[in-house]
Design a protein around this motif. Structure first.
Motif, PDB file in Angstrom:
ATOM      1  N   ILE A   7    -108.112  50.644  33.900  1.00 23.93           N
ATOM      2  CA  ILE A   7    -109.286  49.762  34.048  1.00 23.93           C
ATOM      3  C   ILE A   7    -109.893  49.479  32.678  1.00 23.93           C
ATOM      4  O   ILE A   7    -110.100  50.397  31.873  1.00 23.93           O
ATOM      5  N   PHE A   8    -110.151  48.211  32.414  1.00 22.69           N
ATOM      6  CA  PHE A   8    -110.713  47.750  31.139  1.00 22.69           C
ATOM      7  C   PHE A   8    -112.032  47.037  31.460  1.00 22.69           C
ATOM      8  O   PHE A   8    -112.056  46.118  32.279  1.00 22.69           O
ATOM      9  N   VAL A   9    -113.121  47.476  30.833  1.00 22.11           N
ATOM     10  CA  VAL A   9    -114.446  46.996  31.250  1.00 22.11           C
ATOM     11  C   VAL A   9    -115.254  46.472  30.056  1.00 22.11           C
ATOM     12  O   VAL A   9    -115.413  47.174  29.047  1.00 22.11           O
ATOM     13  N   GLU A  10    -115.777  45.269  30.208  1.00 22.33           N
ATOM     14  CA  GLU A  10    -116.734  44.750  29.216  1.00 22.33           C
ATOM     15  C   GLU A  10    -118.113  45.356  29.515  1.00 22.33           C
ATOM     16  O   GLU A  10    -118.587  45.281  30.652  1.00 22.33           O
ATOM     17  N   LEU A  11    -118.742  45.940  28.500  1.00 24.37           N
ATOM     18  CA  LEU A  11    -120.088  46.500  28.684  1.00 24.37           C
ATOM     19  C   LEU A  11    -121.110  45.534  28.089  1.00 24.37           C
ATOM     20  O   LEU A  11    -120.922  45.009  26.989  1.00 24.37           O
ATOM     21  N   LYS A  12    -122.207  45.330  28.827  1.00 28.12           N
ATOM     22  CA  LYS A  12    -123.232  44.381  28.367  1.00 28.12           C
ATOM     23  C   LYS A  12    -124.049  44.956  27.210  1.00 28.12           C
ATOM     24  O   LYS A  12    -124.535  44.217  26.355  1.00 28.12           O
ATOM     25  N   THR A  13    -124.265  46.271  27.217  1.00 29.68           N
ATOM     26  CA  THR A  13    -124.901  46.894  26.045  1.00 29.68           C
ATOM     27  C   THR A  13    -123.903  47.873  25.442  1.00 29.68           C
ATOM     28  O   THR A  13    -123.141  48.521  26.155  1.00 29.68           O
TER      29      THR A  13
ATOM     30  N   LYS B 109    -111.756  47.295  22.206  1.00 30.85           N
ATOM     31  CA  LYS B 109    -112.306  46.330  21.238  1.00 30.85           C
ATOM     32  C   LYS B 109    -112.173  44.896  21.748  1.00 30.85           C
ATOM     33  O   LYS B 109    -112.991  44.039  21.426  1.00 30.85           O
ATOM     34  N   THR B 110    -111.176  44.627  22.562  1.00 33.45           N
ATOM     35  CA  THR B 110    -110.971  43.257  23.053  1.00 33.45           C
ATOM     36  C   THR B 110    -112.106  42.821  23.969  1.00 33.45           C
ATOM     37  O   THR B 110    -112.592  41.694  23.899  1.00 33.45           O
ATOM     38  N   LEU B 111    -112.537  43.734  24.854  1.00 32.68           N
ATOM     39  CA  LEU B 111    -113.600  43.382  25.800  1.00 32.68           C
ATOM     40  C   LEU B 111    -114.975  43.883  25.347  1.00 32.68           C
ATOM     41  O   LEU B 111    -115.948  43.742  26.100  1.00 32.68           O
ATOM     42  N   ASN B 112    -115.053  44.469  24.151  1.00 32.28           N
ATOM     43  CA  ASN B 112    -116.321  45.087  23.723  1.00 32.28           C
ATOM     44  C   ASN B 112    -116.824  46.076  24.757  1.00 32.28           C
ATOM     45  O   ASN B 112    -117.949  45.966  25.249  1.00 32.28           O
ATOM     46  N   GLY B 113    -115.970  47.000  25.098  1.00 33.56           N
ATOM     47  CA  GLY B 113    -116.371  47.963  26.135  1.00 33.56           C
ATOM     48  C   GLY B 113    -115.504  49.200  26.094  1.00 33.56           C
ATOM     49  O   GLY B 113    -115.231  49.737  25.017  1.00 33.56           O
ATOM     50  N   VAL B 114    -115.060  49.607  27.282  1.00 33.91           N
ATOM     51  CA  VAL B 114    -114.222  50.805  27.372  1.00 33.91           C
ATOM     52  C   VAL B 114    -113.014  50.550  28.259  1.00 33.91           C
ATOM     53  O   VAL B 114    -113.008  49.618  29.069  1.00 33.91           O
ATOM     54  N   LYS B 115    -112.038  51.417  28.106  1.00 30.86           N
ATOM     55  CA  LYS B 115    -110.884  51.414  29.014  1.00 30.86           C
ATOM     56  C   LYS B 115    -110.605  52.856  29.408  1.00 30.86           C
ATOM     57  O   LYS B 115    -110.899  53.785  28.652  1.00 30.86           O
TER      58      LYS B 115
END
Ligand SMILES: NC(=O)c1ccc[n+]([C@@H]2O[C@H](COP(=O)([O-])OP(=O)(O)OC[C@H]3O[C@@H](n4cnc5c(N)ncnc54)[C@H](OP(=O)(O)O)[C@@H]3O)[C@@H](O)[C@H]2O)c1
Length: 353
Positions: free
Chosen positions: A248-254, A318-324
């Motif tokens: 799972i790859f997730v973009e985080l808003k903050t 880094k691609t989604l500015n979040g976590v995987k």
């Protein structure tokens, strides 16, 4: 004790229901039903039992009936758990609700309708009150409440603490799904041994749509999808018996560090049902593994009696500015019967049964 029945009791999800209900402190397994194939036999004679523990003795002598709505009414069954093929469930479940029965269903029809709760209790137990709206809209005194698709149940449990704490946007999910997800006779051995099948009919759409409903909001009249989230999925069948694994790859808003993400996941206690004393709720809905090669289906699928989602390899994306990360959950327990029983416990606690 509430009287309960399992429909589709001989299938893989049905067997899990029988296992979980046989010694349940609040529920008495009163009736088991399936197709005409085994009708009239005892459950022990009719079922091809494949679970890791023996068939519970309470279920041995139960007579297996073909589906019979009148019998369910006559026997004063409070809750019916359905583990039926979609076409059978689609016809039957509204009939049961019209006769005053509470239906907790694993089948996909009606999951996306705005007055039908699609519950992953730790994530959205508050959507249960859509039952009142459903009763008004449809003029029935029973109810239909849906268990999410198995892959979606596992994914949304992992996403909920991130959505609450940091906000989430785009989500990418690639799955490695167990054979048991396709049912007892689902995938022929000649097709799957030494192999992988990169397609599961309808699965990607279910994950993409159901996730936004489960992470959405009940506004008193309807359940609204969360349209600030978008989910894209690629689903694959692998040669594992039980336990779906999801990358799972997730973009985080903050912005959040990996340590902060791990902390909110590890501390998540499923606030929507915390403290209610529901017997099937795991103490920790999310369990974090820190080894580089975990979670693994064979080793981790029974964490929290199969109700916990096990998360590992949390990394920055880094691609989604979040976590995987990797999420693993038991598909016939957290992804089906276990969540079904937890929903029924919630219905009892909230006074709907
Ligand atoms: N497996 C999973 O991980 C999973 C997860 C989430 C949701 N689900 C959903 O749960 C449902 C059951 O899945 P499953 O994996 O348990 O399937 P399964 O192993 O194929 O079992 C199907 C069950 O339905 C019964 N059945 C079939 N046709 C029937 C009919 N015409 N009338 C009455 N009963 C009938 C079968 O009875 P007989 O033995 O008599 O044929 C059996 O008990 C499906 O809707 C599936 O999509 C499955």
């Amino acid at each position: 004790m509430k009287r309960v029945a399992v429909l589709g009791a001989t299938g893989l999800v049905g067997q899990r229901f029988v296992q979980l209900l046989a010694n349940h402190p609040w529920f008495e397994l009163a009736l088991v039903m399936a197709s005409e194939r085994g009708a009239g036999k005892t459950y022990a004679e009719a079922v091809t039992w494949v679970l890791e523990k023996p068939l519970p003795k309470q279920a041995f002598e139960l007579t297996l009936y073909p589906i019979n709505v009148d019998l369910l009414v006559k026997e004063k069954v409070d809750i019916v758990f359905t583990a039926l093929p979609p076409d059978v469930a689609k016809e039957l479940e509204p009939q049961l609700a019209k006769r005053g029965i509470i239906v907790v269903s694993n089948a996909s029809p009606m999951r996306l309708e705005p007055d039908i709760p699609l519950l992953n209790p730790e994530v959205n137990a508050d959507h249960i009150d859509a039952v009142e709206v459903q009763r008004r809209n449809r003029g029935w005194s029973g109810a239909v409440v849906k268990v999410p698709n198995c892959t979606t149940a596992i994914a949304t449990l992992s996403l909920k603490p991130l959505a609450d704490e940091f906000g989430i946007g785009r989500v990418v999910i690639a799955t490695m799904q167990a054979l048991s997800g396709a049912g007892l006779t689902g995938v022929p051995s000649m097709l799957i041994l030494d192999n992988l099948i990169p397609y599961i009919e309808g699965e990607e759409e279910k994950v993409e749509n159901e996730s936004r409903k489960i992470l959405g909001f009940f506004n008193g009249n309807r359940i609204e999808f969360n349209n600030s989230i978008s989910v894209t999925a690629s689903c694959h069948r692998v040669m594992v018996l039980e336990g779906h694994t999801e990358a799972i790859f997730v973009e985080l808003k903050t912005r959040a560090t990996v340590d902060e993400v791990v902390k909110v996941m590890e501390e998540f206690r499923g606030n929507k049902i915390k403290g209610m004393g529901l017997p099937t709720a795991p103490e920790k809905p999310i369990v974090i593994r820190r080894e580089v090669d975990r979670p693994q289906p064979r080793l981790d699928r029974l964490e929290g009696n199969g109700m916990s989602v096990v998360i590992g390899r949390v990394r920055e994306d880094k691609t989604l500015n979040g976590v995987k990360y990797i999420a693993l959950g038991h598909n016939t327990i957290r992804g089906a019967a276990g969540t079904g029983v937890l929903i029924a416990e919630l219905l009892v606690k909230k006074g709907y049964v």
